[in-house]
Enzyme design. Structure first.
Site, short mmCIF file in Angstrom:
data_model
loop_
_atom_site.label_atom_id
_atom_site.label_comp_id
_atom_site.label_asym_id
_atom_site.label_seq_id
_atom_site.Cartn_x
_atom_site.Cartn_y
_atom_site.Cartn_z
CG HIS A 111 49.62 3.58 9.49
ND1 HIS A 111 50.10 4.51 10.39
CD2 HIS A 111 50.46 2.51 9.60
CE1 HIS A 111 51.16 4.01 11.02
NE2 HIS A 111 51.41 2.81 10.54
N GLY A 178 57.47 15.14 9.78
CA GLY A 178 56.23 15.29 10.54
C GLY A 178 55.76 14.05 11.27
CB THR A 179 56.42 10.82 11.77
OG1 THR A 179 56.06 9.70 12.59
CG2 THR A 179 57.82 10.63 11.22
#
Ligand code: APR
Length: 233
Positions: A111, A178-179
């Site tokens: 990203h 952690g998503t």
């Protein structure tokens, strides 16, 4: 864990940086640092109000550079990679530089990166630790209005997709850390790993959207679960 894994792909999201002091995206109020996502993280928003978008990323950058440090989870991944003899690919959705600072090497920031800006015309990248503005002339074309954050906005194509798909197609272990599993294509990577027979693991504070579909899951803070899981390999 008895089996030895050779080709490992790790996907990280905002949760790995939460304990370093960076807020995750999907707080209960649905706002992101007091903004609606569509006001600051789309190409249309940048066209409509470049000042606001530059200011938004200037604030994020200044905050990141003001004492935010990698935590035990970032460091455990870098240490594991350094000692691993097979393939290790770390794909992150995060735009902070905490994996880089922890020492991760084979890193694909899908990203984009907060500490880079890009010329809209040439695509050339520049390191960026200072505030930016729409008036600023671009170092490559000398025109103002051409510099933009090197960040993938909603509606844009993530970066490094060929390399990511290549790594996923060969992996025997996929770890999601952690998503929340809300944003594609990253949210579908576990399926690609499963399709080639990889063992899939979720390490998160709570079950993500796809939590029950992983082969293994450990729930707790990343600074605890990530070092412990990597140690067990
Ligand atoms: N340890 C582990 N997991 C945590 C922790 C922690 N200390 N704190 C929060 N989490 C988990 C949350 O439970 C949640 O499931 O991290 C996840 C964060 O989810 P999101 O905020 O949705 O972040 P992410 O999945 O990275 O978002 C994906 O969305 O807005 C876009 O481009 C942006 O890259 C981002 C993408």
């Amino acid at each position: 864990m008895a089996k030895e894994f050779r080709n490992i792909v790790v996907l990280t999201g905002a949760g790995i940086s939460a304990e370093s002091g960076i807020k995750t995206f999907r707080d209960a109020d649905g706002l992101w640092e007091n903004h609606h996502v569509e006001d600051v993280a789309t190409p249309e928003a940048f066209q409509r109000d470049p000042q606001l978008v530059h200011r938004f990323y200037n604030e994020r950058r200044a905050y990141l550079l003001d004492g935010i440090e990698p935590n035990a989870a970032h460091r455990a991944l870098a240490k594991f990679e350094a000692g691993h003899t097979g393939q290790f690919t770390l794909v992150t959705q995060n735009i902070d530089d905490l994996h880089q600072r922890a020492g991760s090497r084979n890193l694909l920031p899908m990203h984009g990166e907060l500490l880079k800006i890009r010329c809209k015309r040439s695509g050339q990248l520049f390191d960026c630790h200072e505030p930016t503005s729409p008036e600023q002339p671009c170092p490559c074309c000398n025109q103002s209005g051409n510099l933009r954050p090197h960040v993938v906005w909603f509606g844009e194509m993530p970066l490094h997709m060929d390399e990511i798909e290549d790594a996923l197609s060969q992996c025997d272990l996929f770890i999601s850390i952690g998503t929340s599993g809300n944003v594609y294509p990253a949210a579908g990577f576990y399926q690609m790993a499963k399709a080639v027979g990889a063992h899939t693991v979720e390490l998160n504070l709570e079950p993500s959207n796809h939590g029950s579909r992983f082969d293994d899951a450990r729930y707790g803070p990343a600074t605890v679960e990530v070092p412990a899981f990597l140690q067990s390999l």
